[in-house]
Design a protein around this motif. Structure first.
Motif, PDB file in Angstrom:
ATOM      1  N   ALA A  34       0.833  -1.207   0.000  1.00  0.00           N
ATOM      2  CA  ALA A  34       0.000   0.000   0.000  1.00  0.00           C
ATOM      3  C   ALA A  34       0.863   1.251   0.000  1.00  0.00           C
ATOM      4  N   SER A  43      -1.474   5.016   5.299  1.00  0.00           N
ATOM      5  CA  SER A  43      -1.924   4.973   3.916  1.00  0.00           C
ATOM      6  C   SER A  43      -3.438   5.041   3.853  1.00  0.00           C
ATOM      7  N   LEU A  46      -4.812   2.076   2.060  1.00  0.00           N
ATOM      8  CA  LEU A  46      -4.875   0.886   2.916  1.00  0.00           C
ATOM      9  C   LEU A  46      -6.092   0.938   3.839  1.00  0.00           C
ATOM     10  N   GLU A  61       3.559  -1.364   3.864  1.00  0.00           N
ATOM     11  CA  GLU A  61       3.403   0.031   3.431  1.00  0.00           C
ATOM     12  C   GLU A  61       4.682   0.521   2.773  1.00  0.00           C
TER      13      GLU A  61
END
Lengths: 235, 235
Positions: A34, A43, A46, A61
């Protein structure tokens, strides 16, 4: 046998505006990579994807810095691409991205970097709902009707001219106006289009904000995720 | 207490490209009013919506003739609006429409007609995935990347000039090219943009067709639901 790398447009913000297909694939992928704008901030992609992830999903991430330093950005995309190729050894990988995956998205750059490292990798893309479609649905504004040309103007340095030309030929969407909102409002005012414009920030998210009178924003800043819709003169 | 009239963008064709929200609302509505282009041909919007309808849903097909006769079209929209207002007495009504509901859709006209008959009626809109986002996902074409202006050119009489201008300033989407494809190909050729163009018909439907070499279509006709994507020159 490597897995498939899925670029998934997850829509503007409301997890219910994810497509049934995106939800299914997010639920099945082994890994989720993400994008986040800055490390530590988390995020948004996300956050939207989360309710749809399966219990087996491992989340990674990666930071895509918002910078004009091209070399730095390229380096980060290459890094993320290498991570994806590694994870694909274990199964399918999902890369959720805000709005639609083919329009001003990080997926475009990630897909390019992955391809440059491995021309054989299987890439698939799931389209998503754009922020401007969500903003129009929310406000009842028309994006374009029969015969009207719609111009999508991104965040860029030359917007006053681009805005004047866009609203002169039909309807327009001005993306990510954010800190440039004062310039945008002035350009719309000079083009005589202020009254047919609306600003929507964080469309479909809980903190969504709609500003119908853009003249209130002459001296203000807008949220980063803001879009201005300008209706065309009706044909 | 009247129900709510829902304009629902149901995406490009694949029933899986309906959003989770659209599927939920389609599943709950008492009545579904579906647009069809010609009586007898059936409604593509209804076909896509069907897997999501609840057992209680009553379906009503209404004809929206593809004609340049404005008075005839207005009369049909008014007729459909009256039907919706009647059905709203019994609960929520869904109006599924191809692609996104705010972009070149019949919903725009229906919502306007309903409002003109009853200013108090509750209208809600659910955004959808556009055909061009689906076409881009399918072919890997980029709709627009950072800094690029994207112009959406609808079916219209003045397209050669509009096309030349659009591809001159960035990337472009040419909607519903259909019978005008020969003109479109010539305009793209003259603008030097033929090599960065692709045609997709009935994106995401089983009979989807992708034509990467548009010069093959110089003397041909294309399917009604066809879109041409023209990538911009990379910044």
């Amino acid at each position: 046998m490597k897995g498939t790398l899925w670029g998934i447009g997850i829509g503007p913000g409301d997890p219910e505006l994810v497509t049934v297909k995106a939800a299914r694939i997010l639920g099945a992928c082994r890994h989720v990579v993400a994008p986040s704008a800055r490390t530590g901030e988390g995020s948004l992609a996300l956050l939207i994807a989360s309710p749809h992830l399966g219990p087996q999903a491992k989340v990674h991430e990666v930071e895509f810095p918002m910078t004009s330093d091209r070399a730095l950005r390229e380096a980060r995309w290459q890094e993320a691409a290498r991570l994806c190729l590694e994870l694909l050894e274990e199964g399918d990988v999902a890369f959720p991205t805000l709005g639609d995956a083919s329009l001003y998205s990080t997926w475009i750059y990630l897909a390019r970097a992955v391809r440059s490292l491995d021309a054989q990798v299987r890439l698939e893309c799931v389209p998503g709902v754009t922020s401007f479609c969500a903003a129009a649905a929310r406000t009842g504004h028309v994006l374009a009707e029969e015969g009207q040309i719609l111009t999508i103007v991104p965040a860029a340095g030359d917007e006053p001219l681009a805005i004047a030309e866009a609203v002169g030929r039909g309807s327009a969407v001005l993306m990510k106006v954010g800190r440039r909102i004062a310039t945008v409002v002035q350009a719309l005012d000079e083009a005589g289009a202020l009254e047919r414009s609306v600003l929507v920030s964080r469309a479909s998210l809980p903190e969504e904000r709609v500003v119908g009178d853009l003249s209130l924003l002459r001296d203000a800043q807008a949220e980063y995720l803001s879009v201005v819709l300008v209706e065309g003169v009706r044909p």
